[in-house]
Design an enzyme around this catalytic site. Structure first.
Site, PDB file in Angstrom:
ATOM      1  N   HIS A   1      -2.569  16.894  23.296  1.00  0.00           N
ATOM      2  CA  HIS A   1      -1.630  15.894  22.757  1.00  0.00           C
ATOM      3  C   HIS A   1      -2.354  14.947  21.794  1.00  0.00           C
ATOM      4  O   HIS A   1      -1.827  14.603  20.735  1.00  0.00           O
ATOM      5  CB  HIS A   1      -1.033  15.046  23.890  1.00  0.00           C
ATOM      6  CG  HIS A   1      -0.174  15.796  24.865  1.00  0.00           C
ATOM      7  ND1 HIS A   1      -0.374  15.742  26.225  1.00  0.00           N
ATOM      8  CD2 HIS A   1       0.894  16.606  24.677  1.00  0.00           C
ATOM      9  CE1 HIS A   1       0.551  16.481  26.833  1.00  0.00           C
ATOM     10  NE2 HIS A   1       1.327  17.021  25.920  1.00  0.00           N
TER      11      HIS A   1
ATOM     12  N   LYS B   1      11.659  17.308  35.991  1.00  0.00           N
ATOM     13  CA  LYS B   1      10.677  17.336  37.072  1.00  0.00           C
ATOM     14  C   LYS B   1      10.309  15.920  37.505  1.00  0.00           C
ATOM     15  O   LYS B   1      10.397  14.991  36.708  1.00  0.00           O
ATOM     16  CB  LYS B   1       9.393  18.036  36.595  1.00  0.00           C
ATOM     17  CG  LYS B   1       9.643  19.397  36.000  1.00  0.00           C
ATOM     18  CD  LYS B   1       8.621  19.759  34.927  1.00  0.00           C
ATOM     19  CE  LYS B   1       9.155  19.541  33.529  1.00  0.00           C
ATOM     20  NZ  LYS B   1       8.238  19.801  32.440  1.00  0.00           N
TER      21      LYS B   1
ATOM     22  N   ARG C   1       1.589  25.944  20.702  1.00  0.00           N
ATOM     23  CA  ARG C   1       0.270  26.419  21.115  1.00  0.00           C
ATOM     24  C   ARG C   1       0.220  27.935  21.087  1.00  0.00           C
ATOM     25  O   ARG C   1      -0.544  28.540  20.374  1.00  0.00           O
ATOM     26  CB  ARG C   1      -0.058  25.914  22.535  1.00  0.00           C
ATOM     27  CG  ARG C   1      -0.180  24.408  22.637  1.00  0.00           C
ATOM     28  CD  ARG C   1      -0.053  23.937  24.053  1.00  0.00           C
ATOM     29  NE  ARG C   1       1.235  24.329  24.617  1.00  0.00           N
ATOM     30  CZ  ARG C   1       1.673  23.976  25.817  1.00  0.00           C
ATOM     31  NH1 ARG C   1       0.919  23.248  26.594  1.00  0.00           N
ATOM     32  NH2 ARG C   1       2.855  24.352  26.246  1.00  0.00           N
TER      33      ARG C   1
ATOM     34  N   SER D   1      -0.239  19.899  30.437  1.00  0.00           N
ATOM     35  CA  SER D   1      -0.309  18.870  31.489  1.00  0.00           C
ATOM     36  C   SER D   1      -0.157  19.528  32.858  1.00  0.00           C
ATOM     37  O   SER D   1      -0.817  19.137  33.821  1.00  0.00           O
ATOM     38  CB  SER D   1       0.798  17.839  31.302  1.00  0.00           C
ATOM     39  OG  SER D   1       0.675  17.202  30.067  1.00  0.00           O
TER      40      SER D   1
HETATM   41  O1  PNS Z   1       6.651  17.447  27.128  1.00  0.00           O
HETATM   42  P1  PNS Z   1       7.960  18.150  27.322  1.00  0.00           P
HETATM   43  O2  PNS Z   1       8.415  17.981  28.771  1.00  0.00           O
HETATM   44  O3  PNS Z   1       7.944  19.579  26.879  1.00  0.00           O
HETATM   45  O4  PNS Z   1       9.034  17.377  26.388  1.00  0.00           O
HETATM   46  C1  PNS Z   1      10.380  17.763  26.364  1.00  0.00           C
HETATM   47  C2  PNS Z   1      11.237  16.741  25.579  1.00  0.00           C
HETATM   48  C3  PNS Z   1      11.026  15.347  26.106  1.00  0.00           C
HETATM   49  C4  PNS Z   1      10.850  16.778  24.114  1.00  0.00           C
HETATM   50  C5  PNS Z   1      12.730  17.177  25.736  1.00  0.00           C
HETATM   51  O5  PNS Z   1      12.998  17.408  27.085  1.00  0.00           O
HETATM   52  C6  PNS Z   1      13.715  16.142  25.207  1.00  0.00           C
HETATM   53  O6  PNS Z   1      13.793  15.910  24.020  1.00  0.00           O
HETATM   54  N1  PNS Z   1      14.452  15.508  26.127  1.00  0.00           N
HETATM   55  C7  PNS Z   1      15.436  14.503  25.790  1.00  0.00           C
HETATM   56  C8  PNS Z   1      16.858  14.980  26.070  1.00  0.00           C
HETATM   57  C9  PNS Z   1      17.427  15.694  24.872  1.00  0.00           C
HETATM   58  O7  PNS Z   1      17.553  15.164  23.791  1.00  0.00           O
HETATM   59  N2  PNS Z   1      17.784  16.975  25.074  1.00  0.00           N
HETATM   60  C10 PNS Z   1      18.337  17.798  24.048  1.00  0.00           C
HETATM   61  C11 PNS Z   1      17.267  18.301  23.099  1.00  0.00           C
HETATM   62  S1  PNS Z   1      17.188  20.011  23.180  1.00  0.00           S
END
Ligand code: PNS
Length: 161
Positions: A17, A41, A90, A128
């Site tokens: 990150h 989660k 990645r 993570s």
């Molecule tokens: O680090 P992560 O858990 O892969 O991040 C995922 C994240 C936070 C980018 C994604 O879950 C997100 O944008 N959540 C917010 C809810 C949302 O907008 N969902 C619709 C987008 S597809």
């Protein structure tokens, strides 16, 4: 001022990150790290702990801002006056999930563009989830996370005082 929003759970922030934020800073005036408050989660670290760690890692980089977000990412972007999302790609297995998110975000707001950056190859296997698993089982994750994150992980261990 062009701001890119780098959203994620950051539970916790890894060196992958960190690498991505630095790459984003070379392209954009500002990188706003958006820490998800409640994902699917149960996180190991509270949102305040995650934010404090990210702030601490980038304390000497005024280009980097950190904020919590909940709800739709596109709403957060709008509120921040941003229209660019940065995400890391990645390995191939990331692609499907990232592609779906990028297209869903575009459907929700056609102004939003998602830009994918690739981390250093030696960090490309890092996540993570793996860091927490390996560390929780007594494996060495030094060099994979910032030192302050390693200390925070050690404090979370049941045996830590
Ligand atoms: O680090 P992560 O858990 O892969 O991040 C995922 C994240 C936070 C980018 C994604 O879950 C997100 O944008 N959540 C917010 C809810 C949302 O907008 N969902 C619709 C987008 S597809």
């Amino acid at each position: 001022m062009k701001t890119a929003v780098y959203p994620g759970s950051f539970d916790p922030m890894t060196n992958g990150h960190v690498d991505l934020v630095r790459r984003g800073c070379r392209i954009f005036d500002r990188v706003l790290v958006a820490v998800l408050v409640n994902g699917d989660k149960v996180p190991l670290f509270t949102v305040d702990e995650r934010i404090a760690m990210v702030r601490s890692v980038f304390r000497r980089q005024p280009q980097v801002r950190v904020k919590a977000f909940s709800g739709l990412l596109v709403d957060f972007l709008r509120a921040e006056g941003a229209n660019v999302v940065v995400r890391g790609l990645r390995v191939m297995s990331d692609f499907e999930y990232e592609f779906q998110m990028a297209l869903m975000n575009r459907k929700l707001d056609p102004e939003v563009e998602t830009i994918f950056l690739t981390p250093k190859e030696e960090l490309s296997y890092l996540s993570s989830r793996l860091v927490k698993e390996v560390h929780g089982l007594g494996g060495d994750v030094s060099g994979l996370v910032p030192s302050l994150v390693l200390r925070a992980l050690n404090r979370k261990l049941p045996t830590a005082s």
